[in-house]
Design an enzyme around this catalytic site. Structure first.
Site, PDB file in Angstrom:
ATOM      1  N   ARG A 181     -23.806   6.078  95.556  1.00 23.28           N
ATOM      2  CA  ARG A 181     -23.226   6.533  96.821  1.00 23.28           C
ATOM      3  C   ARG A 181     -22.159   7.586  96.526  1.00 23.28           C
ATOM      4  O   ARG A 181     -20.962   7.291  96.512  1.00 23.28           O
ATOM      5  CB  ARG A 181     -22.623   5.359  97.573  1.00 23.28           C
ATOM      6  CG  ARG A 181     -23.649   4.300  97.955  1.00 23.28           C
ATOM      7  CD  ARG A 181     -22.973   3.101  98.601  1.00 23.28           C
ATOM      8  NE  ARG A 181     -23.931   2.061  98.971  1.00 23.28           N
ATOM      9  CZ  ARG A 181     -23.592   0.882  99.489  1.00 23.28           C
ATOM     10  NH1 ARG A 181     -22.312   0.596  99.701  1.00 23.28           N
ATOM     11  NH2 ARG A 181     -24.525  -0.003  99.788  1.00 23.28           N
ATOM     12  N   ASP A 219     -19.475  10.473  96.939  1.00 24.33           N
ATOM     13  CA  ASP A 219     -18.498  10.681  98.001  1.00 24.33           C
ATOM     14  C   ASP A 219     -18.666  12.040  98.669  1.00 24.33           C
ATOM     15  O   ASP A 219     -19.418  12.894  98.205  1.00 24.33           O
ATOM     16  CB  ASP A 219     -17.080  10.591  97.426  1.00 24.33           C
ATOM     17  CG  ASP A 219     -16.727   9.186  96.958  1.00 24.33           C
ATOM     18  OD1 ASP A 219     -17.325   8.223  97.472  1.00 24.33           O
ATOM     19  OD2 ASP A 219     -15.854   9.063  96.078  1.00 24.33           O
ATOM     20  N   ARG A 243     -13.269  10.642  89.304  1.00 25.69           N
ATOM     21  CA  ARG A 243     -12.261  11.621  89.720  1.00 25.69           C
ATOM     22  C   ARG A 243     -10.854  11.179  89.331  1.00 25.69           C
ATOM     23  O   ARG A 243      -9.998  12.016  88.998  1.00 25.69           O
ATOM     24  CB  ARG A 243     -12.358  11.866  91.221  1.00 25.69           C
ATOM     25  CG  ARG A 243     -13.635  12.620  91.619  1.00 25.69           C
ATOM     26  CD  ARG A 243     -13.868  12.569  93.116  1.00 25.69           C
ATOM     27  NE  ARG A 243     -12.726  13.067  93.859  1.00 25.69           N
ATOM     28  CZ  ARG A 243     -12.511  12.797  95.144  1.00 25.69           C
ATOM     29  NH1 ARG A 243     -13.351  12.041  95.822  1.00 25.69           N
ATOM     30  NH2 ARG A 243     -11.443  13.280  95.749  1.00 25.69           N
TER      31      ARG A 243
END
Length: 248
Positions: free
Chosen positions: A50, A52, A198
């Site tokens: 999934r 972002d 990230r």
């Protein structure tokens, strides 16, 4: 119903992420709508990850079930026709076992994060890399990255909105590569926490810039405290490049 494994590429910029969401565009929605132009009753698809909002992919994988026995190549061509003009493309399609699941059968996911080290604004790479003024110390970042590989509690490096049952993950590798534009971070793991990549890259950039030491990264990891994390890198530079399965 025949099941198909689709490898998908997309520019995440226009989307709120992979997963279908109410009132926001998603990659999943774009593919499902294209499939339903071929078969109105086509069920929903399942993705391997999934990603972002704003995150890209060159090797996302999903599975879909179709009522008709499609030739895989013709299915990919037809889906791509109906995906236009969305920046999403099926780059490969194969028949899969009836019980194949893009998410649960995956044994490794690979991400690359691109950093452009330059003072000038990005033009050709705009939206595809994180611009930092630099310079960055590659050896310091490699030393810090070595403290993060292996099995750890990554509470510090996951979003407070993460829904994973456990913060404990095994990070197989973080490679720090010098590139023509700056630096590329290559990360491999069976699975990742929400915002983990990230968060890690943003922290490593601080090391490369000289603001953090590798020891501080170690301390942040061991603190198991989200507040100890460095800045979270923007989504622009992140790309899901490959999903590995046992038969690959």
């Amino acid at each position: 119903m025949p099941r198909y494994k689709l490898t998908v590429e997309y520019d995440g910029g226009p989307f709120a992420g992979w997963q279908r969401q109410p009132d926001q565009p998603s990659v999943q929605q774009a593919i499902e709508e294209a499939l339903r132009r071929l078969e109105p009753d086509a069920p929903g698809i399942g993705g391997a990850g999934r990603t972002d909002a704003g995150v890209h992919a060159t090797g996302q994988v999903c599975h879909c079930d179709m009522a008709r026995d499609w030739d895989p190549f013709r299915l990919s061509e037809a889906v791509n026709w109906h995906l236009k003009p969305a920046p999403v493309a099926v780059v490969a399609a194969v028949r899969a076992a009836d019980d194949f699941h893009a998410r649960f059968d995956a044994i490794e996911r690979r991400y690359t994060y691109r950093v452009a080290v330059r003072r000038a604004p990005l033009t050709l790479s705009k939206g595809l890399a994180w611009r930092v003024p630099g310079p960055l110390d590659l050896e310091a970042m490699r030393e810090a990255a070595s403290r993060l590989t292996g099995r750890h509690d990554f509470t510090t490096f996951r979003s407070t909105l993460c829904q994973a049952k456990s913060p404990v993950k095994t990070l197989d590798a973080i490679e720090v590569e010098a590139t023509a534009e700056g630096v590329a971070f290559h990360l491999r793991a069976r699975s990742f926490l929400h915002n983990q990549v990230r968060s890690l890259v943003g922290t490593l950039e601080r090391v490369g810039a000289g603001a953090w030491t590798p020891d501080r990264v170690q301390q942040a990891l061991e603190s198991r405290n989200r507040a100890a994390c460095g800045p979270v890198a923007p989504p622009d530079g992140l790309c899901l490049t490959q999903v590995i399965y046992p038969d690959a």
